[in-house]
Design an enzyme around this catalytic site. Structure first.
Site, mmCIF file in Angstrom:
data_model
loop_
_atom_site.group_PDB
_atom_site.id
_atom_site.type_symbol
_atom_site.label_atom_id
_atom_site.label_comp_id
_atom_site.label_asym_id
_atom_site.label_seq_id
_atom_site.Cartn_x
_atom_site.Cartn_y
_atom_site.Cartn_z
ATOM 1 N N ARG A 1 0.709 -1.217 -0.155
ATOM 2 C CA ARG A 1 -0.012 -0.130 0.076
ATOM 3 C C ARG A 1 0.784 1.262 -0.041
ATOM 4 O O ARG A 1 0.876 2.094 -1.178
ATOM 5 C CB ARG A 1 -0.967 0.044 1.108
ATOM 6 C CG ARG A 1 -2.148 0.920 1.207
ATOM 7 C CD ARG A 1 -1.854 2.233 1.443
ATOM 8 N NE ARG A 1 -1.158 2.490 2.973
ATOM 9 C CZ ARG A 1 -0.635 3.828 3.573
ATOM 10 N NH1 ARG A 1 -0.486 4.727 2.733
ATOM 11 N NH2 ARG A 1 -0.154 3.524 4.413
ATOM 12 N N ASP A 2 1.597 1.561 1.048
ATOM 13 C CA ASP A 2 2.499 2.838 1.181
ATOM 14 C C ASP A 2 3.588 2.802 0.111
ATOM 15 O O ASP A 2 3.950 3.639 -0.425
ATOM 16 C CB ASP A 2 2.851 3.024 2.671
ATOM 17 C CG ASP A 2 3.197 4.333 2.890
ATOM 18 O OD1 ASP A 2 3.244 5.293 2.357
ATOM 19 O OD2 ASP A 2 3.286 4.659 4.084
ATOM 20 N N HIS B 1 5.084 4.532 12.896
ATOM 21 C CA HIS B 1 5.040 4.476 11.243
ATOM 22 C C HIS B 1 6.227 5.341 10.873
ATOM 23 O O HIS B 1 5.821 6.686 10.659
ATOM 24 C CB HIS B 1 3.670 4.695 10.734
ATOM 25 C CG HIS B 1 3.708 4.854 9.297
ATOM 26 N ND1 HIS B 1 2.858 3.679 8.464
ATOM 27 C CD2 HIS B 1 3.770 5.780 8.423
ATOM 28 C CE1 HIS B 1 2.926 4.137 7.436
ATOM 29 N NE2 HIS B 1 3.361 5.210 6.888
ATOM 30 N N HIS C 1 8.875 7.111 8.168
ATOM 31 C CA HIS C 1 9.515 7.033 6.752
ATOM 32 C C HIS C 1 10.788 7.356 7.177
ATOM 33 O O HIS C 1 11.274 8.377 8.126
ATOM 34 C CB HIS C 1 8.864 8.277 6.203
ATOM 35 C CG HIS C 1 7.642 7.614 5.525
ATOM 36 N ND1 HIS C 1 7.212 7.142 4.287
ATOM 37 C CD2 HIS C 1 6.197 7.713 6.062
ATOM 38 C CE1 HIS C 1 6.042 6.868 4.081
ATOM 39 N NE2 HIS C 1 5.486 7.049 5.218
ATOM 40 N N CYS D 1 4.425 9.408 0.011
ATOM 41 C CA CYS D 1 2.914 9.627 0.044
ATOM 42 C C CYS D 1 2.944 10.665 -1.209
ATOM 43 O O CYS D 1 3.513 11.846 -1.002
ATOM 44 C CB CYS D 1 2.570 10.438 1.486
ATOM 45 S SG CYS D 1 0.929 11.128 1.316
ATOM 46 N N ASN E 1 9.321 3.969 3.532
ATOM 47 C CA ASN E 1 9.317 3.688 5.061
ATOM 48 C C ASN E 1 10.319 2.850 5.587
ATOM 49 O O ASN E 1 11.420 2.552 4.949
ATOM 50 C CB ASN E 1 7.795 2.573 5.229
ATOM 51 C CG ASN E 1 6.669 3.233 4.817
ATOM 52 O OD1 ASN E 1 6.391 3.220 3.787
ATOM 53 N ND2 ASN E 1 6.170 3.750 5.840
HETATM 54 P P1 HMG Z 1 -13.246 14.567 -2.733
HETATM 55 O O1 HMG Z 1 -12.872 14.850 -4.187
HETATM 56 O O2 HMG Z 1 -13.333 15.406 -1.899
HETATM 57 O O3 HMG Z 1 -14.441 13.759 -2.843
HETATM 58 O O4 HMG Z 1 -11.984 13.301 -2.345
HETATM 59 P P2 HMG Z 1 -15.861 13.700 -2.803
HETATM 60 O O5 HMG Z 1 -16.502 13.266 -1.566
HETATM 61 O O6 HMG Z 1 -16.119 15.292 -2.963
HETATM 62 O O7 HMG Z 1 -16.404 12.814 -3.936
HETATM 63 C C1 HMG Z 1 -16.017 13.289 -5.444
HETATM 64 C C2 HMG Z 1 -16.290 12.116 -6.370
HETATM 65 O O8 HMG Z 1 -15.335 11.270 -5.958
HETATM 66 C C3 HMG Z 1 -17.614 11.473 -6.328
HETATM 67 O O9 HMG Z 1 -18.049 10.977 -7.563
HETATM 68 C C4 HMG Z 1 -17.420 10.222 -5.218
HETATM 69 O O10 HMG Z 1 -18.305 9.377 -5.564
HETATM 70 C C5 HMG Z 1 -16.088 9.840 -5.672
HETATM 71 P P3 HMG Z 1 -19.044 11.653 -8.433
HETATM 72 O O11 HMG Z 1 -20.329 11.659 -7.788
HETATM 73 O O12 HMG Z 1 -18.498 13.038 -8.669
HETATM 74 O O13 HMG Z 1 -18.952 10.458 -9.574
HETATM 75 N N1 HMG Z 1 -15.194 9.276 -4.410
HETATM 76 C C6 HMG Z 1 -14.692 8.146 -4.731
HETATM 77 N N2 HMG Z 1 -14.583 7.060 -5.595
HETATM 78 C C7 HMG Z 1 -14.088 5.902 -5.275
HETATM 79 N N3 HMG Z 1 -13.325 6.039 -4.033
HETATM 80 C C8 HMG Z 1 -13.708 6.588 -3.005
HETATM 81 C C9 HMG Z 1 -14.326 7.771 -3.198
HETATM 82 N N4 HMG Z 1 -14.500 9.146 -2.393
HETATM 83 C C10 HMG Z 1 -15.330 9.731 -3.242
HETATM 84 N N5 HMG Z 1 -13.233 6.318 -1.683
HETATM 85 C C11 HMG Z 1 -10.985 11.584 -0.790
HETATM 86 C C12 HMG Z 1 -11.926 12.923 -1.121
HETATM 87 C C13 HMG Z 1 -10.908 11.318 0.482
HETATM 88 C C14 HMG Z 1 -11.726 10.576 -1.512
HETATM 89 C C15 HMG Z 1 -9.796 11.884 -1.661
HETATM 90 O O14 HMG Z 1 -9.270 13.110 -1.142
HETATM 91 C C16 HMG Z 1 -8.897 11.048 -1.708
HETATM 92 O O15 HMG Z 1 -8.986 9.688 -2.249
HETATM 93 N N6 HMG Z 1 -7.694 10.808 -0.747
HETATM 94 C C17 HMG Z 1 -6.755 9.990 -0.544
HETATM 95 C C18 HMG Z 1 -5.418 10.308 -0.617
HETATM 96 C C19 HMG Z 1 -4.428 9.196 -0.169
HETATM 97 O O16 HMG Z 1 -4.854 8.129 -0.592
HETATM 98 N N7 HMG Z 1 -3.160 9.408 0.102
HETATM 99 C C20 HMG Z 1 -2.230 8.548 0.558
HETATM 100 C C21 HMG Z 1 -2.545 7.721 1.520
HETATM 101 S S1 HMG Z 1 -2.262 8.433 3.380
HETATM 102 C C22 HMG Z 1 -0.662 8.149 3.527
HETATM 103 O O17 HMG Z 1 0.000 7.525 2.676
HETATM 104 C C23 HMG Z 1 -0.023 8.333 4.912
HETATM 105 C C24 HMG Z 1 -0.003 7.073 5.814
HETATM 106 O O18 HMG Z 1 1.005 6.295 5.241
HETATM 107 C C25 HMG Z 1 0.730 7.612 7.215
HETATM 108 C C26 HMG Z 1 1.953 8.597 6.987
HETATM 109 O O19 HMG Z 1 2.921 8.113 6.337
HETATM 110 O O20 HMG Z 1 1.705 9.533 7.741
HETATM 111 C C27 HMG Z 1 -1.130 6.594 5.989
HETATM 112 MG MG MG Z 2 3.316 6.317 5.176
#
Ligand code: HMG
Ligand code: MG
Length: 320
Positions: free
Chosen positions: A29-30, A222, A224, A255, A264
């Site tokens: 995933r990450d 966690h 990095h 990220c 990581n």
């Molecule tokens: P948004 O654009 O604000 O979503 O994104 P929305 O709620 O306004 O919806 C817009 C459209 O997206 C809609 O479709 C929804 O159905 C669709 P439409 O009606 O326009 O056709 N939609 C989705 N489709 C599929 N799957 C979904 C989904 N949600 C809405 N889940 C959202 C908001 C949260 C979805 C977006 O910002 C997002 O996907 N963010 C994820 C970013 C990400 O994955 N970052 C990496 C992971 S975090 C990380 O790596 C850190 C970590 O490792 C810890 C660390 O290191 O600190 C965990």
């Molecule tokens: Mg991370």
């Protein structure tokens, strides 16, 4: 090869460490969320299967996020469909919102993780939400997931510093983290998203949580490894009673919404240290190294892990 790992040079325990550590593997995933090229789904499935075979029991597999935000993981459903259940192995997935939960439930997942931010700027950049409104997004996700019998983990990002806001006060992190746990999550993983933390900072943050009534049994770390501090920070967390450590095979990771984030802590580097300390992990180091060598060949670049480089063939993944 002359040794199966650090224990071949002797096992030397240190006072105050746990007898066993659970590794929460985040490579699929990450790690793969941050690859420039999209990795074929069959390679991902084999990667996850090999990780399970190496003895990892918690393998964070993919994310049900918006596929436009993270195209690298747009094949989440297909990947899960390809995985064979393995006894004792958990395959958690990231879920940010109700739409993500719907998709995860359709696939029959048993465990999800929500992922919040300790800072306003990263909440906006990563989740399109404010620091406050992220909790309103997560609350119905956790409530419905628990009703369906799922386990729910929580992440908190930017716990040690933020590339836009700079230093992040311990109290701000503790407040946000406690709120995620209060939603009903079984564990909170403290993310050093950009790898700026140092050991004293780790101790201060864990002390801050303890003072707020959150003991190390509910926390994971966690790290990095951007600035080479991940292993030292992990050792500090272990001396403070933490027993769950996130790591990524081969040191994959980052990220896409935090440019300064690199990989990581490498799982192999962690296992090398823990083997030498006589701390059990259940992971077979050589089988893990072989997996990272195999993946480096598919990604076409060498592993970032020092242990993989030391134990694997010199030409794994091509030269730098
Ligand atoms: P948004 O654009 O604000 O979503 O994104 P929305 O709620 O306004 O919806 C817009 C459209 O997206 C809609 O479709 C929804 O159905 C669709 P439409 O009606 O326009 O056709 N939609 C989705 N489709 C599929 N799957 C979904 C989904 N949600 C809405 N889940 C959202 C908001 C949260 C979805 C977006 O910002 C997002 O996907 N963010 C994820 C970013 C990400 O994955 N970052 C990496 C992971 S975090 C990380 O790596 C850190 C970590 O490792 C810890 C660390 O290191 O600190 C965990
Ligand atoms: Mg991370």
């Amino acid at each position: 090869m002359t040794t199966a790992g650090s224990a071949g040079y002797g096992t030397y325990r240190l006072d105050g460490l746990p007898a066993r550590v659970t590794i929460h593997e985040v490579g699929p995933r990450d790690g793969l969320q941050n690859e420039a090229a999209i990795v074929p789904v069959e390679v991902k499935a084999e990667f996850v299967t090999r990780l399970a075979r190496a003895g990892l029991t918690r393998i964070e597999t993919t994310s049900f996020v918006h596929p436009k935000w993270v195209p690298q993981l747009a094949d989440a459903a297909e990947l899960l469909d390809r995985l064979e259940p393995a006894p004792g192995v958990r395959y958690p997935v990231l879920v940010p919102n109700e739409r993500g939960l719907d998709r995860a439930l359709e696939r029959g997942v048993a465990e999800i993780a929500i992922f919040g931010s300790a800072t306003e700027t990263f909440a906006r950049r990563n989740l399109n939400q404010g620091l406050e409104s992220q909790f309103a997004m997560f609350a119905p996700v956790v409530e419905r997931a628990l009703r369906h019998g799922l386990k729910v983990r929580a992440y908190l990002s930017m716990c040690f510093g933020d590339p836009w806001e700079g230093a992040v006060p311990v109290e701000q992190v503790v407040r946000a983290g406690a709120r995620l746990l209060d939603l009903g999550c079984f564990e909170l993983s403290l993310g050093d998203t950009i790898g700026v933390g140092t050991p004293g900072h780790v101790a201060a943050l864990l002390d801050g949580f303890a003072a707020a009534g959150v003991g190390p049994d509910r926390l994971a770390v966690h790290f990095h490894d951007t600035y080479g501090q991940a292993l030292a920070n992990t050792l500090t967390a272990l001396t403070k009673g933490v027993t769950v450590v996130d790591a990524s095979a081969g040191g994959l990771g980052g990220c896409p919404y935090a440019e300064s984030a690199t990989g990581n802590l490498a799982t192999e580097d962690l296992v090398w240290m823990l083997d030498g300390l006589g701390v059990e992990t259940g992971v077979d180091l050589m089988s893990l190294v072989e997996t990272s060598v195999w993946l480096a060949d598919r990604l076409g670049r060498p592993s970032a892990s020092r242990v993989v480089r030391a134990l694997g063939p010199a030409d794994a993944g091509g030269s730098d």
